[in-house]
Design a protein around this motif. Sequence first.
Motif, short mmCIF file in Angstrom:
data_model
loop_
_atom_site.label_atom_id
_atom_site.label_comp_id
_atom_site.label_asym_id
_atom_site.label_seq_id
_atom_site.Cartn_x
_atom_site.Cartn_y
_atom_site.Cartn_z
N ILE A 29 7.24 4.27 15.51
CA ILE A 29 6.46 3.42 14.58
C ILE A 29 7.28 2.17 14.24
CG2 ILE A 29 5.61 3.23 12.20
CD1 ILE A 29 4.72 6.17 12.39
N ARG A 69 -1.79 8.80 12.09
CA ARG A 69 -0.55 9.48 11.70
C ARG A 69 -0.37 9.52 10.18
NH1 ARG A 69 2.90 6.22 16.06
NH2 ARG A 69 1.48 4.64 15.25
N HIS A 70 -1.21 8.76 9.47
CA HIS A 70 -1.21 8.85 8.01
C HIS A 70 -2.63 8.75 7.49
CE1 HIS A 70 -0.65 4.20 7.33
NE2 HIS A 70 -1.58 4.47 8.19
N VAL A 106 7.70 -0.32 17.31
CA VAL A 106 6.44 -1.03 17.57
C VAL A 106 6.18 -2.05 16.45
CG1 VAL A 106 3.91 -0.76 17.68
CG2 VAL A 106 5.39 0.79 18.97
N SER A 107 6.44 -1.62 15.19
CA SER A 107 6.22 -2.51 14.04
C SER A 107 7.11 -3.75 14.14
CB SER A 107 6.54 -1.79 12.73
OG SER A 107 5.70 -0.67 12.58
N LEU A 161 9.35 -0.91 4.67
CA LEU A 161 8.71 0.41 4.71
C LEU A 161 9.66 1.41 4.06
CD1 LEU A 161 6.35 2.19 5.79
CD2 LEU A 161 7.71 2.55 7.85
N TYR A 182 0.84 -1.20 0.00
CA TYR A 182 0.00 0.00 0.00
C TYR A 182 0.87 1.24 0.00
CZ TYR A 182 1.00 1.01 4.91
OH TYR A 182 1.63 1.34 6.08
N ARG A 190 -5.09 -2.36 11.81
CA ARG A 190 -4.53 -1.39 12.77
C ARG A 190 -3.86 -0.24 12.02
NH1 ARG A 190 -2.01 -5.87 15.31
NH2 ARG A 190 0.01 -5.12 14.60
N ILE A 191 -3.07 -0.59 11.00
CA ILE A 191 -2.31 0.42 10.25
C ILE A 191 -3.27 1.38 9.54
CG2 ILE A 191 -0.74 0.75 8.28
CD1 ILE A 191 0.53 -1.99 9.07
N LEU A 199 3.89 -5.65 3.17
CA LEU A 199 3.65 -6.40 4.40
C LEU A 199 3.21 -7.80 4.01
CD1 LEU A 199 3.71 -5.64 7.46
CD2 LEU A 199 1.29 -5.09 7.27
N ASP A 226 -4.64 4.10 11.65
CA ASP A 226 -3.64 4.93 12.33
C ASP A 226 -3.74 6.37 11.83
OD1 ASP A 226 -1.21 6.17 13.23
OD2 ASP A 226 -0.30 4.19 13.37
N MET A 263 10.70 -5.69 9.76
CA MET A 263 10.27 -4.52 8.99
C MET A 263 11.51 -3.75 8.53
SD MET A 263 8.12 -2.89 7.33
CE MET A 263 6.83 -4.07 7.69
N ARG A 266 8.50 -5.06 16.76
CA ARG A 266 8.09 -5.93 17.88
C ARG A 266 6.85 -6.73 17.49
NH1 ARG A 266 5.53 -2.57 22.17
NH2 ARG A 266 3.72 -3.03 20.86
N ASN A 267 5.83 -6.03 16.98
CA ASN A 267 4.57 -6.71 16.62
C ASN A 267 4.77 -7.70 15.48
OD1 ASN A 267 3.22 -5.25 18.53
ND2 ASN A 267 2.25 -3.83 17.09
N ASN A 268 5.52 -7.28 14.46
CA ASN A 268 5.67 -8.13 13.27
C ASN A 268 6.47 -9.40 13.59
OD1 ASN A 268 4.31 -6.05 12.10
ND2 ASN A 268 5.94 -5.42 10.71
C1 LIG Z 1 3.29 4.00 7.91
C2 LIG Z 1 2.99 3.10 9.07
C3 LIG Z 1 3.40 1.78 9.04
C4 LIG Z 1 3.14 0.91 10.10
N1 LIG Z 1 3.54 -0.39 10.03
C5 LIG Z 1 3.24 -1.25 11.03
C6 LIG Z 1 3.62 -2.62 10.96
O1 LIG Z 1 4.25 -3.08 10.01
N2 LIG Z 1 3.26 -3.41 12.01
C7 LIG Z 1 2.59 -2.95 13.10
O2 LIG Z 1 2.28 -3.74 14.00
N3 LIG Z 1 2.23 -1.65 13.19
C8 LIG Z 1 2.55 -0.80 12.19
N4 LIG Z 1 2.20 0.53 12.31
C9 LIG Z 1 1.62 1.00 13.58
C10 LIG Z 1 0.14 0.67 13.69
O3 LIG Z 1 -0.60 1.63 12.97
C11 LIG Z 1 -0.31 0.68 15.18
O4 LIG Z 1 0.00 1.92 15.75
C12 LIG Z 1 0.38 -0.42 15.97
O5 LIG Z 1 0.33 -1.64 15.29
C13 LIG Z 1 -0.28 -0.57 17.35
O6 LIG Z 1 0.45 -1.51 18.06
P1 LIG Z 1 0.10 -1.83 19.60
O7 LIG Z 1 -1.35 -2.28 19.63
O8 LIG Z 1 1.06 -2.94 19.96
O9 LIG Z 1 0.36 -0.56 20.37
C14 LIG Z 1 2.45 1.41 11.25
C15 LIG Z 1 2.03 2.74 11.27
C16 LIG Z 1 2.31 3.60 10.22
C17 LIG Z 1 1.86 5.02 10.28
#
Ligand SMILES: Cc1cc2nc3c(=O)[nH]c(=O)nc-3n(C[C@H](O)[C@H](O)[C@H](O)COP(=O)(O)O)c2cc1C
Length: 133
Positions: free
Chosen positions: A24, A71-72, A27-28, A41, A6, A65-66, A52, A69, A93, A30-32
Amino acid sequence: MEQIIYISTSRAPVRPTDEELQHILSVSRRNNARDGLSGLLVVGGRRFLQVLEGPSEALNRAFNRIRGDERHFAVVELTRRAIEQRSFPEWDMGFEVQGKHLTEVVGKLIADVEDPLLRAQVDGFAKIHSKAA
Ligand SMILES: Cc1cc2nc3c(=O)[nH]c(=O)nc-3n(C[C@H](O)[C@H](O)[C@H](O)COP(=O)(O)O)c2cc1C
């Protein structure tokens, strides 16, 4: 497995050193890592391009979730497809920011990607957003 690509637009200007961007990314990553997702990215000006990939259920949860968000915005899904193999197995990531050598760096990042459509999308984005263009 599935892969999503995307593009989106950041609400605020993005610099590599930004705390928000670093947040960002951490967090990404850790979650990924937890969810078995990998990708790339690329940041060019205010634009993001993200690849992704991983198990469909985890991928959809993350993309939802993304998408939400704040922030974008203007998140546009370019492709979504079933895949047998990951294009970016190395990165939970991977990350690249606009600069003089964006095309060169991104070229190296996608050197092992076989899919010509994916290559063209990532490469085209890098060309448009390279300062050296
Ligand atoms: C451009 C962009 C890319 C993102 N990529 C990821 C991603 O690859 N994995 C992810 O978990 N969150 C990504 N996020 C953050 C998510 O929108 C969200 O804030 C996050 O997954 C929340 O995690 P939490 O529930 O552990 O706090 C991205 C945010 C932005 C703005």
